[in-house]
Design a protein around this motif. Structure first.
Motif, mmCIF file in Angstrom:
data_model
loop_
_atom_site.group_PDB
_atom_site.id
_atom_site.type_symbol
_atom_site.label_atom_id
_atom_site.label_comp_id
_atom_site.label_asym_id
_atom_site.label_seq_id
_atom_site.Cartn_x
_atom_site.Cartn_y
_atom_site.Cartn_z
ATOM 1 N N UNK A 36 0.811 -1.217 0.000
ATOM 2 C CA UNK A 36 0.000 0.000 0.000
ATOM 3 C C UNK A 36 0.847 1.271 0.000
ATOM 4 N N UNK A 38 3.825 4.065 -1.092
ATOM 5 C CA UNK A 38 4.339 4.594 -2.363
ATOM 6 C C UNK A 38 5.607 3.846 -2.770
ATOM 7 N N UNK A 42 8.132 2.623 3.179
ATOM 8 C CA UNK A 42 7.601 3.922 3.598
ATOM 9 C C UNK A 42 6.766 3.836 4.870
ATOM 10 N N UNK A 43 6.047 2.734 5.027
ATOM 11 C CA UNK A 43 5.125 2.648 6.152
ATOM 12 C C UNK A 43 5.550 1.583 7.143
ATOM 13 N N UNK A 44 6.832 1.221 7.096
ATOM 14 C CA UNK A 44 7.322 0.215 8.018
ATOM 15 C C UNK A 44 8.352 0.817 8.949
ATOM 16 N N UNK A 45 8.404 0.302 10.164
ATOM 17 C CA UNK A 45 9.483 0.707 11.052
ATOM 18 C C UNK A 45 9.776 -0.455 11.997
ATOM 19 N N UNK A 104 14.375 0.550 7.786
ATOM 20 C CA UNK A 104 13.398 -0.148 6.969
ATOM 21 C C UNK A 104 13.178 0.540 5.629
ATOM 22 N N UNK A 105 13.270 1.882 5.615
ATOM 23 C CA UNK A 105 13.063 2.584 4.353
ATOM 24 C C UNK A 105 14.066 2.092 3.316
ATOM 25 N N UNK A 274 8.459 7.682 15.345
ATOM 26 C CA UNK A 274 7.568 6.710 14.694
ATOM 27 C C UNK A 274 6.986 5.753 15.724
ATOM 28 N N UNK A 276 4.737 1.712 16.056
ATOM 29 C CA UNK A 276 4.287 0.485 15.384
ATOM 30 C C UNK A 276 3.909 -0.512 16.473
#
Lengths: 430, 91
Positions: A36, A38, A42-45, A104-105, A274, A276
């Motif tokens: 999901x 881009x 991007x949405x992981x940490x 992660x990025x 961030x 999670x």
């Protein structure tokens, strides 16, 4: 990809998903990896660090080619009291190349590139809304705009897995089965990091932090060194956070301002905040892992062994095993639950289920003894040092007696016995 | 560093519609309002006068804690639409 049909669709391009994609692509299977974000990552940490052992199984040359930060040869445990701390440090240069810190990025992006080079299709910016089910079998996914079909879908969409829930493979997660983790990435010059943590070159340290602002709660702090930043944060049981009615970022600030932590990050610039969730329920909270045309891997399957800070590697391994199962199924053109049950068999033969099964009651036992572990042990450790190092003119027998009485009356010996027996049981049991 | 400064380190793409929804009447019955404590991004705030939950969805870190923490199961939770929401430059 023709007619929106692949042999395998993987939902989620985190460690589990990308490892499945690599394994399938290398075997020449037609695989579509969906995420999901881009860009992957991007949405992981995470904390965090990756372990070479499992990573090499998926990416054999990652040490030379992947974007890694530091080579972890140093492990520390901080036991914090309100104003002081006792620290254990294990420096072993022979542990070079076993553990690495990454972002992660960068890591997820690189990993997905390898999967694409191996032949996988990657569709970012694509949110899977639900699984497509026909006659009791998963046949594909519905995104915002389109339907994609596959013989097998591998669900690797993380701790919140809405897809596992859709299948009713798992109930709503309970607050005691997850930790909320918050982290800051703090920029510091490389030479300062090396000085403060006694490192040379690209050596790094991974630290666990007990007690202090976190004492009495089921919580564990962490600190990792990257090339020119420090990652500092903690995880706390969501049920604990609710009970204590405390804001997670305030608790993080309290941890950062502890005298032993503050001096390690002083002068640094916070470049990212961030959060999670990490599954912690382990074996007892696992969902159904396979069905007709479907397999579940990674955090979506609750494959995390928190005691050993293992989640990312279990995700990679489970992704690989899910892919191997899918390959077998594809070769036999049989995607039934019965055939896909091979996945669970493989997991049972691997550390994924072996370790999770061994530790299935560990969280419960640790929770019961959390005050002993996070408050009493650090206090006793500090007091021990005071006794043997303070030349304060008090006769030693008085000091020894005081220490001994403290241990006796605090009941810490009594409380430690079940803990010790529990650990012993883990050493004996298979 | 307050929470707004922390959130300012992140990149967000704000959607026109919130991906998080609640039933305000159910919130009004809730004595705990855990969401207002446990959210790492301070998304939820109870407006006592208007008896409604302020949802700063544009700050959401998409962790999912609120959905699980709400004892009333009152949070309609989904991921933001693709291309929206938070981006971690480091992770």
């Amino acid at each position: 990809m023709e007619n929106n049909k692949a042999e395998v669709i993987i939902v989620g391009a985190g460690p589990a998903g990308v490892s499945a994609a690599m394994t399938l692509a290398k075997a020449g299977k037609n695989v579509l990896l969906i995420d999901r974000a881009d860009k992957a990552g991007d949405k992981n940490m995470f904390g965090g660090a990756i372990y070479a052992h499992q990573t090499e199984e998926i990416f054999p040359d990652f040490i030379q080619n992947a974007p890694i930060e530091r080579n972890i040869v140093n492990q520390k445990i901080f036991m914090l009291n309100d104003k002081n701390s006792v620290q254990f440090e294990y420096y072993n240069p022979e542990n070079k190349d076993t553990t690495f810190t990454v972002y992660r990025s960068k890591w997820d992006r690189w990993a997905v590139e390898q999967a694409i080079n191996a032949g996988a299709y990657f569709a970012p910016k694509t949110l899977v809304k639900e699984l497509l089910i026909q006659d009791g079998r998963v046949v594909g996914v519905q995104t915002g705009l389109e339907k994609f079909y596959a013989d097998i879908v591998i669900i690797a969409d993380g701790v919140n897995s809405l897809l596992a829930k859709q299948l009713d493979f798992r109930k709503e997660i309970k607050d005691y089965d997850v930790t909320l983790n918050v982290k800051e990435v703090i920029r510091l010059p490389q030479n300062i990091i090396e000085q403060r943590f006694n490192l040379r070159g690209d050596e790094g340290t991974a630290c666990k932090i007990l007690g202090g602002p976190l004492k009495g709660m089921f919580a564990l702090g962490f600190l990792y060194t990257n090339a020119d930043t420090i990652s500092i944060g903690y995880g706390v049981g969501l049920d604990e956070l609710k009970k204590n009615k405390i804001k997670p970022y305030e608790l993080l600030d309290n941890l950062k301002s502890h005298p032993s932590m503050e001096r390690l990050i002083s002068g640094g610039e916070v470049i990212e905040y961030s959060a999670h969730m990490i599954p912690e329920g382990g074996y007892n909270s696992m969902p159904k892992l396979f069905g007709n045309g479907v397999l579940i891997a990674g955090d979506a399957a609750m494959f995390v062994n928190n005691i050993h800070m293992e989640g990312t590697n279990l995700a990679m391994l489970s992704g690989k095993l899910a892919a191997e199962t899918a390959i077998e199924a594809l070769n036999n053109s049989d995607f039934s639950q019965k055939t896909l049950s091979l996945y669970e068999k493989k997991l049972k033969e691997s550390i994924v289920l072996k370790d999770l099964h061994l530790h299935k009651n560990t969280i419960k036992v640790l929770s019961k003894n959390i005050k002993t572990i996070t408050a009493e042990y650090p206090e006793l450790a500090a007091e021990f040092f005071d006794i043997i190092t303070n030349a304060d003119g008090i006769p030693k027998y008085i000091k020894y007696r005081k220490f001994f009485k403290k241990i006796l009356f605090s009941g810490v010996i009594l409380k430690s016995i079940p803990l010790a027996l529990f650990i012993l049981e883990k050493c004996i049991k298979k | 560093m307050n929470i707004n400064e922390k959130l300012a380190t992140l990149k967000y793409n704000k959607d026109s519609e919130s991906h998080l929804k609640v039933n305000d009447e159910t919130c009004a019955q809730c004595n705990n309002k855990y969401c207002t404590y446990i959210c790492p991004a301070d998304v939820y705030e109870w407006n006592k006068d208007k008896r409604e939950m302020i949802i700063r969805y544009e700050n959401c870190l998409e962790c999912g804690a609120c959905k699980i923490a709400c004892d009333k199961k009152n949070i309609q939770w989904r991921y933001p639409e693709s291309e929206y929401g938070v981006k971690f430059k480091n992770g």
